[in-house]
Design a protein around this motif. Structure first.
Motif, PDB file in Angstrom:
ATOM      1  N   ALA A   1      -1.831  -1.515  -6.673  1.00 42.47           N
ATOM      2  CA  ALA A   1      -1.987  -2.202  -7.991  1.00 42.47           C
ATOM      3  C   ALA A   1      -1.147  -3.413  -7.889  1.00 42.47           C
ATOM      4  O   ALA A   1      -0.224  -3.534  -7.015  1.00 42.47           O
ATOM      5  CB  ALA A   1      -1.701  -1.229  -9.118  1.00 42.47           C
ATOM      6  N   THR A   2      -0.923  -4.345  -8.772  1.00 41.01           N
ATOM      7  CA  THR A   2      -0.064  -5.141  -9.091  1.00 41.01           C
ATOM      8  C   THR A   2       1.159  -4.785 -10.026  1.00 41.01           C
ATOM      9  O   THR A   2       0.820  -4.242 -11.186  1.00 41.01           O
ATOM     10  CB  THR A   2      -0.519  -6.336  -9.559  1.00 41.01           C
ATOM     11  N   TYR A   3       2.097  -4.781  -9.632  1.00 39.96           N
ATOM     12  CA  TYR A   3       3.534  -4.221 -10.343  1.00 39.96           C
ATOM     13  C   TYR A   3       4.101  -5.648 -11.047  1.00 39.96           C
ATOM     14  O   TYR A   3       4.642  -6.370 -10.294  1.00 39.96           O
ATOM     15  CB  TYR A   3       4.380  -3.319  -9.532  1.00 39.96           C
ATOM     16  N   LEU A   4       4.498  -5.570 -12.386  1.00 39.11           N
ATOM     17  CA  LEU A   4       4.937  -6.402 -12.879  1.00 39.11           C
ATOM     18  C   LEU A   4       6.305  -6.093 -13.665  1.00 39.11           C
ATOM     19  O   LEU A   4       6.292  -4.987 -14.230  1.00 39.11           O
ATOM     20  CB  LEU A   4       4.296  -7.056 -14.153  1.00 39.11           C
ATOM     21  N   CYS A   5       7.324  -6.858 -13.373  1.00 37.03           N
ATOM     22  CA  CYS A   5       8.687  -6.401 -13.850  1.00 37.03           C
ATOM     23  C   CYS A   5       8.485  -7.338 -15.376  1.00 37.03           C
ATOM     24  O   CYS A   5       8.002  -8.461 -15.407  1.00 37.03           O
ATOM     25  CB  CYS A   5       9.828  -6.948 -13.194  1.00 37.03           C
ATOM     26  N   ALA A   6       9.452  -6.941 -16.349  1.00 36.00           N
ATOM     27  CA  ALA A   6       9.377  -7.661 -17.564  1.00 36.00           C
ATOM     28  C   ALA A   6      10.694  -7.352 -18.172  1.00 36.00           C
ATOM     29  O   ALA A   6      11.292  -6.104 -17.923  1.00 36.00           O
ATOM     30  CB  ALA A   6       8.408  -7.061 -18.588  1.00 36.00           C
ATOM     31  N   MET A   7      11.398  -8.273 -18.822  1.00 40.02           N
ATOM     32  CA  MET A   7      12.624  -8.007 -19.504  1.00 40.02           C
ATOM     33  C   MET A   7      12.686  -8.596 -20.948  1.00 40.02           C
ATOM     34  O   MET A   7      11.897  -9.789 -21.164  1.00 40.02           O
ATOM     35  CB  MET A   7      13.778  -8.411 -18.729  1.00 40.02           C
ATOM     36  N   SER A   8      13.630  -8.231 -21.820  1.00 40.77           N
ATOM     37  CA  SER A   8      13.778  -8.728 -23.149  1.00 40.77           C
ATOM     38  C   SER A   8      15.123  -8.797 -23.551  1.00 40.77           C
ATOM     39  O   SER A   8      16.183  -8.056 -22.926  1.00 40.77           O
ATOM     40  CB  SER A   8      12.829  -8.235 -24.066  1.00 40.77           C
ATOM     41  N   LEU A   9      15.563  -9.716 -24.501  1.00 38.31           N
ATOM     42  CA  LEU A   9      16.925 -10.013 -24.944  1.00 38.31           C
ATOM     43  C   LEU A   9      17.419  -8.651 -25.973  1.00 38.31           C
ATOM     44  O   LEU A   9      18.441  -8.517 -26.084  1.00 38.31           O
ATOM     45  CB  LEU A   9      17.012 -11.389 -25.477  1.00 38.31           C
TER      46      LEU A   9
ATOM     47  N   LEU B   1       0.861  -4.475  -4.362  1.00 39.88           N
ATOM     48  CA  LEU B   1       0.863  -3.332  -3.730  1.00 39.88           C
ATOM     49  C   LEU B   1      -0.206  -2.740  -3.182  1.00 39.88           C
ATOM     50  O   LEU B   1      -1.135  -2.397  -4.026  1.00 39.88           O
ATOM     51  CB  LEU B   1       1.647  -2.482  -4.133  1.00 39.88           C
ATOM     52  N   THR B   2      -0.552  -2.399  -1.915  1.00 35.75           N
ATOM     53  CA  THR B   2      -1.798  -1.745  -1.193  1.00 35.75           C
ATOM     54  C   THR B   2      -0.983  -0.510  -0.458  1.00 35.75           C
ATOM     55  O   THR B   2      -0.194  -0.596   0.383  1.00 35.75           O
ATOM     56  CB  THR B   2      -2.654  -2.551  -0.429  1.00 35.75           C
ATOM     57  N   ILE B   3      -1.615   0.719  -0.742  1.00 40.14           N
ATOM     58  CA  ILE B   3      -1.164   1.722  -0.193  1.00 40.14           C
ATOM     59  C   ILE B   3      -2.327   2.267   0.884  1.00 40.14           C
ATOM     60  O   ILE B   3      -3.467   2.527   0.336  1.00 40.14           O
ATOM     61  CB  ILE B   3      -0.663   3.159  -1.153  1.00 40.14           C
ATOM     62  N   ILE B   4      -1.964   2.290   2.019  1.00 35.49           N
ATOM     63  CA  ILE B   4      -3.046   2.506   3.173  1.00 35.49           C
ATOM     64  C   ILE B   4      -3.372   4.028   3.488  1.00 35.49           C
ATOM     65  O   ILE B   4      -2.085   4.685   3.832  1.00 35.49           O
ATOM     66  CB  ILE B   4      -2.668   1.615   4.455  1.00 35.49           C
ATOM     67  N   PRO B   5      -4.475   4.570   3.289  1.00 38.44           N
ATOM     68  CA  PRO B   5      -4.549   5.921   3.324  1.00 38.44           C
ATOM     69  C   PRO B   5      -4.411   6.391   4.898  1.00 38.44           C
ATOM     70  O   PRO B   5      -4.538   5.639   5.760  1.00 38.44           O
ATOM     71  CB  PRO B   5      -5.927   6.434   3.021  1.00 38.44           C
TER      72      PRO B   5
END
Lengths: 110, 112
Positions: free
Chosen positions: B85-93, B108-112
């Motif tokens: 999947a695509t992993y997103l970081c996020a942050m707030s004040l 990210l790709t996980i190869i079997p």
């Protein structure tokens, strides 16, 4: 399932036409958001609402307006669509310490 | 310079490997840090939520925050193809979620 429905899910429109995207929630949350997601830019906040008729601008609000006449509905309007507004639009609801996103609306402006 | 920087990848690893995903940020006032997972053509879903510095573990996932270095990480142990999947970081004040600042995401790709 966070109870968020976006419509339409896909739309192709012509430059200069108005477009309205709808977000509907079933869980009565106060905070609702509209984001757009573009390659290289990630998710960017367009507008958000903290109650009926209470809205504020986000990072990329130019060319967009919003309305919230009922708790459950948050509308995003492109008054005159431009090609730069081709994007995926996500509605989200805030629950206090988490945000839940809808499934997205794919908009293409030709 | 963006407030939050994230390596876009793509990152490919074999199944079972440990994955490390990272974000750096410039605003030292950020206090709340999140990781979202986004499958193709779906909305992002919240994976992990942490406050200030330290580690938080949830199953195969560990979120790490180092405020002194302005650096956050997500580790995935025993990676599975379903983690692709695509992993997103996020942050707030502050507590509450208006005006989250997101990274651009790492595919990210996980190869079997």
């Amino acid at each position: 399932d966070a109870g968020i429905t976006q419509s339409p899910r896909h739309k192709v429109t012509e430059t200069g036409t108005p477009v309205t995207l709808r977000c509907h929630q079933t869980e009565n949350h106060r905070y609702m958001y509209w984001y757009r997601q573009d390659p290289g830019h990630g998710l960017r906040l367009i507008h958000y609402s903290y109650g009926v008729k209470d809205t504020d601008k986000g990072e990329v609000s130019d060319g967009y307006s919003v309305s919230r006449s009922k708790t459950e509905d948050f509308l995003l309007t492109l008054e005159s669509a431009t090609s730069s507004q081709t994007s995926v639009y996500f509605c989200a609801i805030g629950t206090g310490n988490t945000i839940y996103f809808g499934e997205g609306s794919w908009l293409t402006v030709v | 310079q963006k407030e939050v920087e994230q390596d876009p990848g793509p990152l490919s690893v074999p199944e079972g490997a440990i994955v490390s995903l990272n974000c750096t940020y410039s605003n030292s006032a950020f206090q709340y840090f999140m990781w979202y997972r986004q499958y193709s053509r779906k909305g992002p879903e919240l994976l992990m939520y942490t406050y200030s510095s330290g580690n938080k573990e949830d199953g195969r996932f560990t979120a790490q925050v180092d405020k002194s270095s302005k650096y956050i990480s997500l580790f995935i142990r025993d990676s599975q193809p379903s983690d692709s999947a695509t992993y997103l970081c996020a942050m707030s004040l502050e507590f509450g979620n208006e005006k989250l600042t997101f990274g651009t995401g790492t595919r990210l790709t996980i190869i079997p």
